[in-house]
Motif scaffolding. Structure first.
Motif, mmCIF file in Angstrom:
data_model
loop_
_atom_site.group_PDB
_atom_site.id
_atom_site.type_symbol
_atom_site.label_atom_id
_atom_site.label_comp_id
_atom_site.label_asym_id
_atom_site.label_seq_id
_atom_site.Cartn_x
_atom_site.Cartn_y
_atom_site.Cartn_z
ATOM 1 N N ALA A 140 -10.166 8.779 -3.648
ATOM 2 C CA ALA A 140 -8.820 8.568 -3.225
ATOM 3 C C ALA A 140 -8.338 9.152 -1.696
ATOM 4 O O ALA A 140 -7.653 8.232 -0.929
ATOM 5 C CB ALA A 140 -7.906 9.327 -4.088
ATOM 6 N N ASN A 141 -9.103 9.913 -1.236
ATOM 7 C CA ASN A 141 -8.957 10.506 0.375
ATOM 8 C C ASN A 141 -9.314 9.507 1.170
ATOM 9 O O ASN A 141 -8.715 9.389 2.265
ATOM 10 C CB ASN A 141 -9.799 11.674 0.471
ATOM 11 C CG ASN A 141 -9.075 12.717 1.436
ATOM 12 O OD1 ASN A 141 -8.340 12.359 2.177
ATOM 13 N ND2 ASN A 141 -9.930 13.749 1.785
ATOM 14 N N LYS A 142 -10.522 8.795 1.055
ATOM 15 C CA LYS A 142 -10.887 7.637 1.696
ATOM 16 C C LYS A 142 -9.874 6.479 1.818
ATOM 17 O O LYS A 142 -9.397 6.027 3.071
ATOM 18 C CB LYS A 142 -12.360 7.229 1.377
ATOM 19 C CG LYS A 142 -13.479 7.883 1.753
ATOM 20 C CD LYS A 142 -14.780 7.325 1.414
ATOM 21 C CE LYS A 142 -15.848 8.299 1.702
ATOM 22 N NZ LYS A 142 -17.193 7.691 1.209
ATOM 23 N N LYS A 145 -6.913 7.384 3.732
ATOM 24 C CA LYS A 145 -7.053 7.514 5.431
ATOM 25 C C LYS A 145 -7.248 6.135 5.829
ATOM 26 O O LYS A 145 -6.664 5.923 6.821
ATOM 27 C CB LYS A 145 -8.508 8.075 5.494
ATOM 28 C CG LYS A 145 -8.608 9.665 5.521
ATOM 29 C CD LYS A 145 -9.988 10.022 5.948
ATOM 30 C CE LYS A 145 -10.253 11.762 5.728
ATOM 31 N NZ LYS A 145 -11.578 12.066 6.034
ATOM 32 N N LYS A 146 -7.902 5.049 5.149
ATOM 33 C CA LYS A 146 -7.906 3.905 5.679
ATOM 34 C C LYS A 146 -6.410 3.321 5.781
ATOM 35 O O LYS A 146 -6.084 2.724 6.585
ATOM 36 C CB LYS A 146 -8.696 2.803 4.601
ATOM 37 C CG LYS A 146 -10.314 3.111 4.700
ATOM 38 C CD LYS A 146 -10.916 2.161 3.861
ATOM 39 C CE LYS A 146 -12.414 2.214 3.799
ATOM 40 N NZ LYS A 146 -13.026 1.379 2.852
ATOM 41 N N GLU A 147 -5.717 3.497 4.465
ATOM 42 C CA GLU A 147 -4.204 3.159 4.699
ATOM 43 C C GLU A 147 -3.343 3.721 5.807
ATOM 44 O O GLU A 147 -2.791 2.931 6.562
ATOM 45 C CB GLU A 147 -3.456 3.458 3.487
ATOM 46 C CG GLU A 147 -2.283 2.637 3.133
ATOM 47 C CD GLU A 147 -2.396 1.330 2.981
ATOM 48 O OE1 GLU A 147 -1.660 0.504 3.526
ATOM 49 O OE2 GLU A 147 -3.364 0.873 2.277
ATOM 50 N N ALA A 148 -3.712 4.749 6.269
ATOM 51 C CA ALA A 148 -3.127 5.454 7.365
ATOM 52 C C ALA A 148 -3.351 4.843 8.800
ATOM 53 O O ALA A 148 -2.683 4.553 9.520
ATOM 54 C CB ALA A 148 -3.334 6.894 7.469
ATOM 55 N N LYS A 149 -4.707 4.497 8.779
ATOM 56 C CA LYS A 149 -5.160 3.819 10.032
ATOM 57 C C LYS A 149 -4.620 2.372 10.036
ATOM 58 O O LYS A 149 -4.343 1.997 11.264
ATOM 59 C CB LYS A 149 -6.593 3.996 9.836
ATOM 60 C CG LYS A 149 -7.507 3.770 10.989
ATOM 61 C CD LYS A 149 -8.984 4.025 10.938
ATOM 62 C CE LYS A 149 -9.492 4.388 12.441
ATOM 63 N NZ LYS A 149 -10.948 4.739 12.032
ATOM 64 N N ARG A 150 -4.524 1.875 8.807
ATOM 65 C CA ARG A 150 -3.901 0.522 9.085
ATOM 66 C C ARG A 150 -2.504 0.228 9.592
ATOM 67 O O ARG A 150 -1.922 -0.412 10.394
ATOM 68 C CB ARG A 150 -4.143 -0.095 7.690
ATOM 69 C CG ARG A 150 -5.277 -0.747 7.324
ATOM 70 C CD ARG A 150 -4.961 -1.769 5.956
ATOM 71 N NE ARG A 150 -6.494 -2.150 5.413
ATOM 72 C CZ ARG A 150 -6.682 -1.587 4.345
ATOM 73 N NH1 ARG A 150 -5.847 -0.935 3.445
ATOM 74 N NH2 ARG A 150 -8.063 -1.812 3.816
ATOM 75 N N GLU A 151 -1.618 1.411 8.715
ATOM 76 C CA GLU A 151 -0.337 1.579 9.191
ATOM 77 C C GLU A 151 -0.337 1.759 10.913
ATOM 78 O O GLU A 151 0.569 1.536 11.468
ATOM 79 C CB GLU A 151 0.133 2.676 8.425
ATOM 80 C CG GLU A 151 0.420 2.482 7.114
ATOM 81 C CD GLU A 151 1.137 1.155 6.963
ATOM 82 O OE1 GLU A 151 2.294 0.984 7.566
ATOM 83 O OE2 GLU A 151 1.047 0.398 5.748
ATOM 84 N N GLU A 152 -1.158 2.801 11.258
ATOM 85 C CA GLU A 152 -1.084 3.301 12.750
ATOM 86 C C GLU A 152 -1.304 1.820 13.558
ATOM 87 O O GLU A 152 -0.680 1.887 14.733
ATOM 88 C CB GLU A 152 -2.338 4.056 12.913
ATOM 89 C CG GLU A 152 -2.019 4.729 14.214
ATOM 90 C CD GLU A 152 -3.247 5.980 14.291
ATOM 91 O OE1 GLU A 152 -3.594 5.984 15.567
ATOM 92 O OE2 GLU A 152 -3.635 6.538 13.394
ATOM 93 N N LYS A 153 -2.399 0.992 13.322
ATOM 94 C CA LYS A 153 -2.393 -0.268 13.958
ATOM 95 C C LYS A 153 -1.335 -1.001 13.926
ATOM 96 O O LYS A 153 -1.028 -1.596 14.970
ATOM 97 C CB LYS A 153 -3.913 -0.853 13.206
ATOM 98 C CG LYS A 153 -5.105 -0.234 13.927
ATOM 99 C CD LYS A 153 -6.173 -1.220 12.970
ATOM 100 C CE LYS A 153 -7.561 -0.965 13.648
ATOM 101 N NZ LYS A 153 -8.697 -1.691 13.328
ATOM 102 N N LYS A 154 -0.708 -1.088 12.806
ATOM 103 C CA LYS A 154 0.288 -2.160 12.665
ATOM 104 C C LYS A 154 1.605 -1.522 13.825
ATOM 105 O O LYS A 154 2.056 -2.219 14.607
ATOM 106 C CB LYS A 154 0.972 -1.943 11.444
ATOM 107 C CG LYS A 154 0.254 -3.059 10.440
ATOM 108 C CD LYS A 154 1.023 -3.195 9.130
ATOM 109 C CE LYS A 154 0.059 -3.911 8.066
ATOM 110 N NZ LYS A 154 0.835 -3.856 6.724
ATOM 111 N N ALA A 155 1.599 -0.406 13.584
ATOM 112 C CA ALA A 155 2.570 0.456 14.550
ATOM 113 C C ALA A 155 2.232 0.017 15.930
ATOM 114 O O ALA A 155 3.303 -0.017 16.894
ATOM 115 C CB ALA A 155 2.834 1.823 14.193
ATOM 116 N N ASN A 156 0.971 0.220 16.428
ATOM 117 C CA ASN A 156 0.736 -0.002 17.747
ATOM 118 C C ASN A 156 0.778 -1.119 18.431
ATOM 119 O O ASN A 156 1.161 -1.736 19.266
ATOM 120 C CB ASN A 156 -0.798 0.615 17.867
ATOM 121 C CG ASN A 156 -0.826 2.146 17.971
ATOM 122 O OD1 ASN A 156 0.166 2.675 18.233
ATOM 123 N ND2 ASN A 156 -1.973 2.467 17.748
#
Length: 161
Positions: A140-142, A145-156
């Protein structure tokens, strides 16, 4: 712990390392009891807690490590026989019996109700670890983390356009 640990020579006591009862280790890596009777990623403090529960004189040595796997810190010294030759517990007389009892009781600890603690193998768990990055490697933690990274990429990406 032992009441008179200061006056008793603990160098003759039996040593039990967490690897001895770790179900994730092979016999070559140091496991000494069967996989079905062992526990997943035991900690030396949990082993000491079981000794306390069984009223077996023991000493927790967190600064020591198992020579075959020196990243895993901690060991427990247990006194099974007094210097006079009497057993310290009415039912448990051997090192193997102590390990079997630990394998049976550690999963029932309150700290283990939700399963074994999630940690990086070899890391010493601490209650003040900093957030999810230092936490465990649970599935669940992994994904979080992946989901947060995707959201960060979208924002960037939106910022760049």
């Amino acid at each position: 712990m032992g009441d008179s640990a200061d006056e008793i020579d603990t160098s003759k006591w039996n040593i039990i390392y967490p690897n001895y009862i770790n179900s994730k280790k092979t016999v070559q890596e140091g496991r000494r009891i069967g996989v079905d009777k062992s526990v997943e990623h035991p900690h030396a403090a949990e082993m000491a807690e079981i000794c306390e529960y069984l009223k077996i004189p023991h000493i927790l040595e967190m600064d020591k490590a198992y020579p075959r796997d020196w990243l895993i810190r901690g060991r427990v010294r247990v006194m099974l026989k007094t210097p006079e030759g009497k057993f310290t517990h009415p039912e448990i007389h051997t090192k193997k019996a102590v390990m079997m009892k630990m394998g049976e009781l550690i999963p029932k600890l309150k700290s283990r109700v939700n399963g074994p603690p999630q940690q990086v193998p070899g890391a010493v768990p601490s209650s003040s670890s900093g957030g999810a990055a230092a936490g465990g490697g649970g599935p669940a933690n992994k994904t979080a983390k992946k989901e947060a990274k995707r959201e960060e990429k979208k924002a960037n990406k939106k910022k760049g356009k």
